[in-house]
Design an enzyme around this catalytic site. Structure first.
Site, PDB file in Angstrom:
ATOM      1  N   GLU A 440       0.786  -1.145  -0.024  1.00 42.99           N
ATOM      2  CA  GLU A 440       0.050  -0.201  -0.099  1.00 42.99           C
ATOM      3  C   GLU A 440       0.911   1.050  -0.116  1.00 42.99           C
ATOM      4  O   GLU A 440       0.467   2.093   0.660  1.00 42.99           O
ATOM      5  CB  GLU A 440      -0.617   0.284   1.218  1.00 42.99           C
TER       6      GLU A 440
HETATM    7  C1  LIG Z   1       3.222  -9.817   0.411  1.00 44.72           C
HETATM    8  C2  LIG Z   1       2.809  -8.453  -0.669  1.00 44.72           C
HETATM    9  C3  LIG Z   1       1.608  -8.266  -1.114  1.00 44.72           C
HETATM   10  C4  LIG Z   1       1.571  -7.390  -1.802  1.00 44.72           C
HETATM   11  N1  LIG Z   1      -0.189  -7.425  -3.258  1.00 44.72           N
HETATM   12  C5  LIG Z   1      -0.598  -6.300  -3.488  1.00 44.72           C
HETATM   13  C6  LIG Z   1      -1.786  -6.102  -4.457  1.00 44.72           C
HETATM   14  O1  LIG Z   1      -2.375  -7.001  -4.093  1.00 44.72           O
HETATM   15  N2  LIG Z   1      -1.841  -5.025  -5.096  1.00 44.72           N
HETATM   16  C7  LIG Z   1      -1.123  -4.388  -5.743  1.00 44.72           C
HETATM   17  O2  LIG Z   1      -0.842  -4.001  -6.511  1.00 44.72           O
HETATM   18  N3  LIG Z   1       0.582  -4.316  -4.849  1.00 44.72           N
HETATM   19  C8  LIG Z   1       0.889  -5.595  -4.390  1.00 44.72           C
HETATM   20  N4  LIG Z   1       1.612  -5.676  -3.907  1.00 44.72           N
HETATM   21  C9  LIG Z   1       3.574  -4.931  -3.821  1.00 44.72           C
HETATM   22  C10 LIG Z   1       4.008  -4.016  -2.982  1.00 44.72           C
HETATM   23  O3  LIG Z   1       2.908  -2.764  -3.256  1.00 44.72           O
HETATM   24  C11 LIG Z   1       5.032  -2.928  -3.680  1.00 44.72           C
HETATM   25  O4  LIG Z   1       6.032  -4.539  -3.506  1.00 44.72           O
HETATM   26  C12 LIG Z   1       5.043  -1.824  -2.640  1.00 44.72           C
HETATM   27  O5  LIG Z   1       4.740  -0.717  -3.559  1.00 44.72           O
HETATM   28  C13 LIG Z   1       6.753  -1.378  -3.208  1.00 44.72           C
HETATM   29  O6  LIG Z   1       6.634  -1.251  -4.754  1.00 44.72           O
HETATM   30  P1  LIG Z   1       8.762  -2.305  -5.299  1.00 44.72           P
HETATM   31  O7  LIG Z   1       8.571  -4.224  -3.958  1.00 44.72           O
HETATM   32  O8  LIG Z   1       8.679  -2.067  -6.180  1.00 44.72           O
HETATM   33  O9  LIG Z   1       9.416  -1.366  -4.333  1.00 44.72           O
HETATM   34  P2  LIG Z   1      10.630  -0.282  -5.088  1.00 44.72           P
HETATM   35  O10 LIG Z   1       9.379   0.933  -5.555  1.00 44.72           O
HETATM   36  O11 LIG Z   1      11.163  -0.754  -6.062  1.00 44.72           O
HETATM   37  O12 LIG Z   1      11.346   0.347  -3.769  1.00 44.72           O
HETATM   38  C14 LIG Z   1      12.346  -0.241  -3.400  1.00 44.72           C
HETATM   39  C15 LIG Z   1      12.649   1.066  -2.111  1.00 44.72           C
HETATM   40  O13 LIG Z   1      13.007   2.030  -2.877  1.00 44.72           O
HETATM   41  C16 LIG Z   1      12.214   3.333  -1.981  1.00 44.72           C
HETATM   42  N5  LIG Z   1      11.452   4.130  -3.210  1.00 44.72           N
HETATM   43  C17 LIG Z   1      10.778   3.709  -3.865  1.00 44.72           C
HETATM   44  N6  LIG Z   1      10.793   4.457  -5.439  1.00 44.72           N
HETATM   45  C18 LIG Z   1      11.528   6.033  -4.409  1.00 44.72           C
HETATM   46  C19 LIG Z   1      10.969   7.385  -4.033  1.00 44.72           C
HETATM   47  N7  LIG Z   1      10.445   8.321  -5.270  1.00 44.72           N
HETATM   48  N8  LIG Z   1      11.356   8.138  -2.697  1.00 44.72           N
HETATM   49  C20 LIG Z   1      11.862   7.326  -1.995  1.00 44.72           C
HETATM   50  N9  LIG Z   1      11.928   5.997  -2.016  1.00 44.72           N
HETATM   51  C21 LIG Z   1      11.840   5.630  -2.899  1.00 44.72           C
HETATM   52  C22 LIG Z   1      10.885   2.508  -1.608  1.00 44.72           C
HETATM   53  O14 LIG Z   1      10.421   3.103  -0.090  1.00 44.72           O
HETATM   54  C23 LIG Z   1      11.523   0.783  -1.164  1.00 44.72           C
HETATM   55  O15 LIG Z   1      12.147   0.993   0.062  1.00 44.72           O
HETATM   56  C24 LIG Z   1       2.310  -6.699  -2.844  1.00 44.72           C
HETATM   57  C25 LIG Z   1       3.277  -7.021  -2.647  1.00 44.72           C
HETATM   58  C26 LIG Z   1       3.484  -7.766  -1.150  1.00 44.72           C
HETATM   59  C27 LIG Z   1       5.472  -8.255  -0.778  1.00 44.72           C
END
Ligand SMILES: Cc1cc2nc3c(=O)[nH]c(=O)nc-3n(C[C@H](O)[C@H](O)[C@H](O)COP(=O)(O)OP(=O)(O)OC[C@H]3O[C@@H](n4cnc5c(N)ncnc54)[C@H](O)[C@@H]3O)c2cc1C
Length: 596
Positions: A440
């Site tokens: 989220e």
């Molecule tokens: C168990 C699980 C359930 C999930 N359920 C859903 C779901 O139902 N529907 C759905 O759509 N998604 C879902 N997700 C996805 C989840 O919302 C994302 O994993 C999350 O939003 C982060 O995206 P990412 O993993 O690609 O990390 P990234 O976006 O790659 O981020 C990696 C790190 O970089 C930081 N970061 C990235 N961009 C910035 C910025 N601009 N400024 C500062 N820091 C930044 C982040 O805070 C994080 O610490 C789920 C994930 C998991 C693991």
């Protein structure tokens, strides 16, 4: 052992006593929701959670999921639980009766949601996401889509998902690739691969209604070119029941750290039939409707797990005997004293308790504001409530989930080495709590939302919804008396929050990186002050009630002790947050990339 009894007395306190002076008033749509009715709802919910969901919590964690013939299978008992909760109306408490919901306020619903999260957070995601999806459909879909899909979702026969994430697109939704092609009958063909979709496939319901972000062929690049589509797993027949498979294929179910019974799926949409929800290229607006509901819900996951962790740790600390109290033997009848005699164990239990009670009090406040935002008769009250919800949603999401994880960790520490062993049941709390800080929108992104969007919105207007009640309370209660030390501590922390707000506004204008560098500490500072305000109000009520005496005065005396602990041992963190903010970005950004 996982121990849980719903904290009904505290729930009644935050619901009926703590916030009656918040200016949101009694809402006309909820006149029939009397304390007797909510009492009955909460008591019954507590039984269902304890008797049905809690026993399934360990089982789900141990057994996890199976994939058979391309479909996800949950362990025995979960489908029955879903049926029971759906039929009992537990999954639709705050949904409008027009769609079969109970029409209760969020203030009540969110207490029940906390119970669901305490007893089975992995399962709670299924009704939680369904609720959020239903809210988006109710707010943005055509009447025809609402009539076809909402009753099934609200009754718990069907579930909902939110499909945003793709392999190359997590935080940065502008990178999204899933495509939606219009066809002549007004529907769309949605194609693309989504990852990490919670409860993306399962056997608890007859149908799954996916809300999918995708791009139209003429979409502008970036986040301004994203639309939202409703894509069911099974298309509906003429009679409205699920029929033909809609090509939503499960490519993979993730193996993960916690929430084992929640299927985290990679879903491939292959020319799946969908319908647009809301307007072209404005899908994020509708999705945010869902995400704001979901963000408060994710905050409640932190609180829910924190409460179960606290109760399990308190039970163990009274049962486990090791060493003797340094103040003298307490239980000569035993070979050693229970570990609850030791100050360091008390320290952990008190932090856990204060975290939970502070979060519950703040949750009750935002829940009242959510109700007032859409139900208050006076437009000025609706606006103020909306401001508060907008400001505090990222705080509730990030603060509660950070604290929930800390609280779960303390439970393992109270159990000692036994806490690290699966059999104890408390290590599950740590694994289950960890995800809520990530999905989220990660907690770092919540902090950026607070500093980058919520603070400057409407010339800083949102802040007033928090700052004005705190200033008024300090002014009215700062005189001599039993509250004085608490109010003084609140005043100092509030002063730090005001100074930090000014610093961020001033520096952020010149250098946007300064605001980003301060964001996480600022969110924590605001959360600590908001909880402090709730504890100060609670203490004021408690002082009066203890003076009155009466059969319930033990509850209020305990509340006063927790509040005092909060002010003396937790709120001082506000100073550390302020000093970190004041230091600015320099040392944080000083390394060249190569130095890492
Ligand atoms: C168990 C699980 C359930 C999930 N359920 C859903 C779901 O139902 N529907 C759905 O759509 N998604 C879902 N997700 C996805 C989840 O919302 C994302 O994993 C999350 O939003 C982060 O995206 P990412 O993993 O690609 O990390 P990234 O976006 O790659 O981020 C990696 C790190 O970089 C930081 N970061 C990235 N961009 C910035 C910025 N601009 N400024 C500062 N820091 C930044 C982040 O805070 C994080 O610490 C789920 C994930 C998991 C693991």
């Amino acid at each position: 052992m996982q121990v849980y009894n719903a904290p009904l007395r505290d729930m009644r306190f935050v619901l009926n006593e703590l916030h009656i002076d918040d200016g949101f008033g009694d809402l006309p749509d909820f006149e029939e929701v009397t304390p007797d009715l909510t009492e009955a709802v909460l008591e019954e919910a507590a039984k269902v959670c304890r008797d049905v969901l809690l026993p399934l919590n360990r089982l789900g964690d141990e057994e996890g999921l199976r994939v058979e013939n391309g479909s996800v299978r949950t362990p025995a008992g979960f489908a029955d639980a879903q049926k029971l909760l759906g039929e009992g109306g537990w999954t639709s408490l705050a949904v409008s009766p027009e769609w079969g919901g109970q029409g209760l306020p969020h203030a009540v619903n969110n207490l029940v949601e906390e119970m669901l999260c305490s007893t089975n957070v992995a399962y709670s995601l299924c009704p939680g996401l369904t609720h959020g999806a239903a809210k988006a459909i109710e707010g943005y879909a055509t009447r025809d889509l609402q009539e076809r899909y909402l009753p099934g979702m609200v009754s718990g026969k069907w579930s909902g998902t939110m499909c945003l994430t793709e392999a190359q697109c997590g935080t940065d939704l502008g990178l999204l690739r899933t495509a939606a092609l219009p066809v002549e009958d007004g529907s769309y063909r949605v194609s693309g691969s989504k990852i990490f979709i919670t409860w993306g496939d399962h056997d608890l319901t007859e149908n799954i209604i996916h809300l999918v972000l995708a791009r139209l062929p003429d979409a502008p690049a970036g986040v301004k070119g994203i639309s939202l589509f409703l894509v069911p797993k099974f298309l509906l027949k003429e009679d409205g029941t699920p029929g033909e498979f809609n090509n939503v294929l499960i490519r993979h179910v993730e193996h993960k750290m916690g929430i084992m019974v929640s299927p985290t799926c990679q879903l491939d949409f292959d020319k799946s039939v969908g319908w647009m929800v809301g307007e072209p290229h404005r899908g994020l607006e509708a999705m945010f409707k869902m995400m704001n509901v979901a963000r408060v819900g994710v905050g409640l996951q932190g609180l829910g797990i924190g409460e179960a962790a606290y109760q399990s740790a308190a039970w163990y600390a009274k049962d486990r005997v090791q060493g003797r109290s340094v103040a003298g033997v307490k239980r000569p009848d035993l070979p050693a004293d229970p570990i609850i005699v030791h100050p360091d164990v008390r320290r952990m239990l008190m932090i856990m308790r204060a975290n939970n009670e502070g979060c519950r009090a703040l949750s009750a406040w935002i829940s009242r504001a959510i109700d007032a935002e859409s139900h208050a008769a006076d437009p000025a009250v609706r606006e103020r409530a909306g401001d508060f919800v907008a400001l505090m949603t990222p705080v509730v999401k990030a603060l509660f989930t950070d604290l929930g994880f800390e609280t779960a960790n303390h439970a393992v520490q109270v159990y000692g080495g036994h806490g690290y062993i699966r059999e104890s049941g408390v290590e599950q709390f740590v694994r289950d709590a960890r995800i809520a800080m990530l999905y989220e929108g990660t907690n770092g992104i919540q902090a950026l939302d607070l500093v980058g969007r919520k603070l400057p919105a409407h010339g800083g207007r949102y802040l007033r919804s928090l700052f004005h009640p705190i200033s008024a309370f300090i002014e009215a209660n700062g005189g001599e008396g039993p509250l004085k030390p608490l109010v003084t501590a609140l005043q100092q922390a509030f002063g730090a929050l005001q100074l930090a707000t000014g610093l961020i506004a001033e520096r952020g204008l010149k250098d946007r990186e300064e605001g980003s560098a301060a964001a996480t500490d600022y969110l924590r500072l605001m959360g600590l002050v908001a909880m402090g305000f709730c504890f100060a109000k609670a203490a004021k009520i408690a002082v009066a009630k203890v003076a009155e005496g009466g059969e319930d005065s033990a509850f209020y005396a305990t509340k006063l002790k927790t509040a005092t602990f909060y002010f003396e041992r937790v709120l001082p963190q506000a100073t550390a947050c302020f000093l970190a903010i004041k230091a600015g970005k320099a040392s944080m950004m000083a390394f060249d990339e190569g130095e890492f």
